[in-house]
Write a protein that holds these residues in place. Structure first.
Motif, short mmCIF file in Angstrom:
data_model
loop_
_atom_site.label_atom_id
_atom_site.label_comp_id
_atom_site.label_asym_id
_atom_site.label_seq_id
_atom_site.Cartn_x
_atom_site.Cartn_y
_atom_site.Cartn_z
N LEU A 1 0.85 -1.19 0.00
CA LEU A 1 0.00 0.00 0.00
C LEU A 1 0.89 1.24 0.00
N LYS A 2 0.48 2.23 -0.79
CA LYS A 2 1.29 3.44 -0.92
C LYS A 2 0.36 4.64 -1.07
N THR A 3 0.66 5.72 -0.37
CA THR A 3 -0.13 6.94 -0.53
C THR A 3 0.24 7.62 -1.84
N LEU A 4 -0.76 8.27 -2.45
CA LEU A 4 -0.57 8.95 -3.73
C LEU A 4 -1.07 10.38 -3.63
N LEU B 1 -2.27 -3.70 -10.04
CA LEU B 1 -2.97 -2.75 -9.18
C LEU B 1 -4.31 -3.35 -8.77
N LEU B 2 -4.63 -3.28 -7.49
CA LEU B 2 -5.80 -3.97 -6.96
C LEU B 2 -6.88 -3.05 -6.41
N GLY B 3 -6.57 -1.78 -6.19
CA GLY B 3 -7.58 -0.88 -5.66
C GLY B 3 -7.01 0.51 -5.45
N VAL C 1 -3.55 0.07 -3.56
CA VAL C 1 -3.21 -1.28 -3.12
C VAL C 1 -2.74 -2.06 -4.34
N MET C 2 -1.65 -2.77 -4.22
CA MET C 2 -1.13 -3.57 -5.32
C MET C 2 -0.51 -4.85 -4.79
N GLN C 3 -0.34 -5.83 -5.66
CA GLN C 3 0.39 -7.03 -5.27
C GLN C 3 1.85 -6.66 -5.06
#
Length: 396
Positions: free
Chosen positions: A154-157, A187-189, A205-207
């Motif tokens: 998870l990463k903030t954008l 990319l998942l969400g 959210v990504m794998q």
């Protein structure tokens, strides 16, 4: 960020209390040996516990993601994809905060195409076990999280990055359909988080490319240039998990054996797609894991691993554009390539930087400041070509 058509929907979120109880119950049944093994696999990562500066944000993210996933479980997208799948904005109102889900049906379809069960996705990201933090070598001001099992990143954008991602999302999904073995990060969400009446913060959210993480010995973030591309390695014996950069990779090679031609071709296909999107500053993530003796050699693929593929293009016209390979029967197989001696984790990440006026001015400034040197801010065509040249020069 302005909500795309159709207008946003706002609903009262279901409670994740049941998810917390289930997680607590499962935790109680885990034995000491399991917990010790889990801790050993997380050396250099740190639980975001009470008192951590990100603990409150993490708790809100977990509660919000649990409720958001429940929506896609209760109302799975049916039929053929529509434009509304990519433009829907759903806001769930919680006590003290709101969580928005952007293009929820489109991402739910994508997760399903990857064989990812919504129940597993919800359990990994929801309340129960804290997220993990690692020491990032990124210069951005983003916050980074890993799910406790290290499967999801998870990463903030920033809002402009979210806008670019959503604008490109239909073409991104189409590219993955045409090239099911693409190296692009899955990319998942995409979500927004607003506490009280504060400013919205966005996160993706990504794998995780580096999954499963056990036995990984080295990690790199490659951009194909030299300015600001050195990380001071951790002292010998340190438990820190550092992601090194281009200059740290000097003198090393990626030995893929027969898979090299596939890798070079897939890099060409994926970077050509990013060039068409006018995107730059993405990275090739790479990690090394030495193969066990019984995992090496041509016979091992028949005895210990099952070759498999995934669903791809549905028409004869598109099938010719694919670059397929035999996937190992392993978690996250799409980002795993086995060479003669090592298993490599490979993926293209950070796909949201557009070559607009801001980047053009930055390129001019860096040209004046670093004459004769290579840096990350160049045109998308130059960026794609240079990264492919780096890969060709550092593989065998």
């Amino acid at each position: 960020m302005a909500a795309p058509s159709p207008g946003p929907r706002e609903i009262l979120a279901p409670s994740p209390e049941a998810g917390r109880r289930a997680a607590a119950s499962n935790s109680g049944h885990r034995g000491l040996l399991w917990r010790l093994r889990d801790k050993q696999c997380r050396l250099g990562l740190f639980e975001i516990g009470p008192g951590h500066e990100l603990h409150q944000v993490m708790c809100l993210m977990q509660a919000g993601l649990w409720a958001a996933t429940q929506v896609s479980m209760d109302h799975p997208p049916m039929g053929l994809p529509t434009e509304e799948d990519f433009s829907e904005v759903l806001t769930q109102v919680h006590e003290g905060f709101e969580l928005g889900t952007l293009a929820g049906p489109a991402f739910a379809r994508l997760r399903r195409s990857l064989g990812l069960a919504e129940e597993d996705y919800q359990a990994a990201l929801g309340p129960g076990r804290p997220y993990l933090q690692f020491l990032s070598t990124s210069k951005s001001k983003a916050s980074f999280f890993l799910s406790h099992d290290q499967r999801f990143f998870l990463k903030t954008l920033r809002s402009r990055e979210v806008q670019a991602l959503l604008a490109h999302l239909p073409r991104y999904v189409h590219h993955l359909q045409r090239h099911p073995h693409s190296l692009l990060a899955r990319l998942l969400g995409v979500h927004s988080l607003r506490v009280a009446r504060g400013k919205k913060k966005y996160f993706i959210v990504m794998q995780s490319v580096f999954y499963p993480a056990g036995r990984i010995s080295e990690r790199y973030d490659i951009k194909g240039c030299e300015v600001s591309r050195w990380v001071e390695p951790a002292p010998e014996g340190s438990l820190l998990v550092l992601v090194l950069k281009d200059l740290n990779f000097q003198g090393k090679t990626i030995n893929l054996g027969p898979q090299r031609s596939w890798f070079l071709r897939q890099m060409e296909l994926d970077t050509a797609f990013l060039r068409e999107l006018n995107v730059l500053d993405y990275s090739l993530l790479m990690a090394f894991q030495r193969l066990h003796e019984d995992e090496r050699g041509p016979g091992s693929s028949l005895i210990f691993r099952t070759a498999r593929s995934i669903r791809g293009a549905q028409s004869a016209e598109e099938s010719g554009a694919q670059n397929r390979r035999l996937l190992p029967d392993a978690p996250n197989a799409l980002h795993i390539v086995d060479g003669p001696e090592h298993r490599y984790f490979l993926g293209l990440v950070d796909l949201t930087t557009v070559y607009g006026l801001r980047k053009r001015l930055e390129q001019l400034w860096k040209t004046l400041r670093y004459p004769g040197r290579t840096f990350s801010t160049v045109s998308p065509a130059c960026y794609a070509r240079r990264l492919c040249q780096w890969v060709e020069a550092h593989t065998e």
